[in-house]
Design a protein around this motif. Structure first.
Motif, PDB file in Angstrom:
ATOM      1  N   ALA A  44       4.228   7.195  -6.088  1.00  0.00           N
ATOM      2  CA  ALA A  44       3.427   6.397  -7.033  1.00  0.00           C
ATOM      3  C   ALA A  44       3.459   4.925  -6.653  1.00  0.00           C
ATOM      4  CB  ALA A  44       3.939   6.598  -8.454  1.00  0.00           C
ATOM      5  N   SER A  45       4.623   4.436  -6.263  1.00  0.00           N
ATOM      6  CA  SER A  45       4.756   3.036  -5.846  1.00  0.00           C
ATOM      7  C   SER A  45       3.906   2.749  -4.610  1.00  0.00           C
ATOM      8  CB  SER A  45       6.227   2.726  -5.558  1.00  0.00           C
ATOM      9  OG  SER A  45       6.372   1.421  -5.068  1.00  0.00           O
ATOM     10  N   GLU A  46       3.965   3.628  -3.639  1.00  0.00           N
ATOM     11  CA  GLU A  46       3.163   3.454  -2.428  1.00  0.00           C
ATOM     12  C   GLU A  46       1.668   3.543  -2.739  1.00  0.00           C
ATOM     13  OE1 GLU A  46       4.283   2.430   0.517  1.00  0.00           O
ATOM     14  OE2 GLU A  46       6.281   2.380  -0.371  1.00  0.00           O
ATOM     15  N   ASN A  47       1.289   4.417  -3.663  1.00  0.00           N
ATOM     16  CA  ASN A  47      -0.124   4.513  -4.055  1.00  0.00           C
ATOM     17  C   ASN A  47      -0.614   3.219  -4.685  1.00  0.00           C
ATOM     18  OD1 ASN A  47      -1.024   7.006  -3.124  1.00  0.00           O
ATOM     19  ND2 ASN A  47      -0.228   8.091  -4.911  1.00  0.00           N
ATOM     20  N   GLN A  48       0.247   2.535  -5.446  1.00  0.00           N
ATOM     21  CA  GLN A  48      -0.134   1.243  -6.017  1.00  0.00           C
ATOM     22  C   GLN A  48      -0.432   0.238  -4.903  1.00  0.00           C
ATOM     23  OE1 GLN A  48       3.224   0.351  -8.537  1.00  0.00           O
ATOM     24  NE2 GLN A  48       2.107   0.972 -10.375  1.00  0.00           N
ATOM     25  N   ILE A  49       0.375   0.249  -3.872  1.00  0.00           N
ATOM     26  CA  ILE A  49       0.162  -0.655  -2.741  1.00  0.00           C
ATOM     27  C   ILE A  49      -1.140  -0.311  -2.022  1.00  0.00           C
ATOM     28  CG2 ILE A  49       1.061  -1.397  -0.489  1.00  0.00           C
ATOM     29  CD1 ILE A  49       3.900  -0.902  -1.726  1.00  0.00           C
ATOM     30  N   VAL A  50      -1.352   0.970  -1.775  1.00  0.00           N
ATOM     31  CA  VAL A  50      -2.589   1.421  -1.123  1.00  0.00           C
ATOM     32  C   VAL A  50      -3.799   0.967  -1.928  1.00  0.00           C
ATOM     33  CG1 VAL A  50      -3.983   3.478  -0.625  1.00  0.00           C
ATOM     34  CG2 VAL A  50      -1.575   3.414   0.059  1.00  0.00           C
ATOM     35  N   ASN A  51      -3.763   1.185  -3.233  1.00  0.00           N
ATOM     36  CA  ASN A  51      -4.901   0.826  -4.084  1.00  0.00           C
ATOM     37  C   ASN A  51      -5.146  -0.682  -4.088  1.00  0.00           C
ATOM     38  OD1 ASN A  51      -5.324   3.513  -4.737  1.00  0.00           O
ATOM     39  ND2 ASN A  51      -4.084   3.400  -6.594  1.00  0.00           N
ATOM     40  N   GLU A  52      -4.074  -1.461  -4.104  1.00  0.00           N
ATOM     41  CA  GLU A  52      -4.231  -2.921  -4.084  1.00  0.00           C
ATOM     42  C   GLU A  52      -4.808  -3.383  -2.745  1.00  0.00           C
ATOM     43  OE1 GLU A  52      -4.360  -6.567  -5.838  1.00  0.00           O
ATOM     44  OE2 GLU A  52      -3.854  -4.671  -6.796  1.00  0.00           O
ATOM     45  N   PHE A  53      -4.314  -2.824  -1.661  1.00  0.00           N
ATOM     46  CA  PHE A  53      -4.850  -3.173  -0.342  1.00  0.00           C
ATOM     47  C   PHE A  53      -6.330  -2.824  -0.241  1.00  0.00           C
ATOM     48  CE2 PHE A  53      -1.150  -3.671   2.857  1.00  0.00           C
ATOM     49  CZ  PHE A  53      -0.436  -4.425   1.958  1.00  0.00           C
ATOM     50  N   ALA A  54      -6.720  -1.674  -0.775  1.00  0.00           N
ATOM     51  CA  ALA A  54      -8.131  -1.271  -0.745  1.00  0.00           C
ATOM     52  C   ALA A  54      -8.974  -2.218  -1.604  1.00  0.00           C
ATOM     53  CB  ALA A  54      -8.286   0.167  -1.223  1.00  0.00           C
ATOM     54  N   LYS A  55      -8.450  -2.575  -2.772  1.00  0.00           N
ATOM     55  CA  LYS A  55      -9.151  -3.499  -3.663  1.00  0.00           C
ATOM     56  C   LYS A  55      -9.377  -4.851  -2.989  1.00  0.00           C
ATOM     57  CE  LYS A  55      -7.399  -5.662  -7.374  1.00  0.00           C
ATOM     58  NZ  LYS A  55      -6.698  -5.780  -8.667  1.00  0.00           N
ATOM     59  N   LEU A  56      -8.408  -5.289  -2.219  1.00  0.00           N
ATOM     60  CA  LEU A  56      -8.510  -6.580  -1.521  1.00  0.00           C
ATOM     61  C   LEU A  56      -9.258  -6.479  -0.192  1.00  0.00           C
ATOM     62  CD1 LEU A  56      -4.876  -7.832  -2.176  1.00  0.00           C
ATOM     63  CD2 LEU A  56      -6.981  -8.688  -3.233  1.00  0.00           C
ATOM     64  N   LYS A  57      -9.714  -5.274   0.116  1.00  0.00           N
ATOM     65  CA  LYS A  57     -10.467  -5.002   1.350  1.00  0.00           C
ATOM     66  C   LYS A  57      -9.614  -5.213   2.610  1.00  0.00           C
ATOM     67  CE  LYS A  57     -14.716  -4.811  -0.711  1.00  0.00           C
ATOM     68  NZ  LYS A  57     -14.685  -3.673  -1.567  1.00  0.00           N
TER      69      LYS A  57
END
Length: 105
Positions: A44-57
């Motif tokens: 779950a923690s890693e998914n938060q990072i993935v999602n933030e990186f995707a959001k920031l392009k």
């Protein structure tokens, strides 16, 4: 870790740090790490990072990190929310950074 390997003196010399400071740096970074299981909390923690990186392009798209890990290798590792090692440092208990035993540092 470095002292046991006989490398502390050389590492301190290479970095220009006093040996005491070099040892503190190791203890506060890699020295406090605890190997933990790749469990639901870690994923779950890693998914938060993935999602933030995707959001920031910074990466092209989001994805499910859990699809890329294999929990069969967790063995008897402690859960991902296990506290890091502290090397005898007292836990801080309030905003003023007063040690738990009540004495100022």
């Amino acid at each position: 870790m470095l002292r046991a390997a006989g490398e502390l003196e050389a590492w301190a010399k290479e970095t220009g740090l006093p040996e005491k400071v070099a040892l503190e740096a190791v203890e506060r970074t890699r020295g406090t790490a605890v190997q933990v299981a790749v469990d639901k909390g870690a994923i779950a923690s890693e998914n938060q990072i993935v999602n933030e990186f995707a959001k920031l392009k910074l990466i092209p798209r989001s994805f499910d990190f859990g699809e890329f890990v294999d929990p069969r290798f967790n063995g008897d590792l402690p859960p991902s929310d296990t506290a890091p090692r502290t090397y005898g440092k007292t836990a801080r208990t309030d905003a003023k950074h007063t040690p738990a035993h009540g004495k100022a540092e």
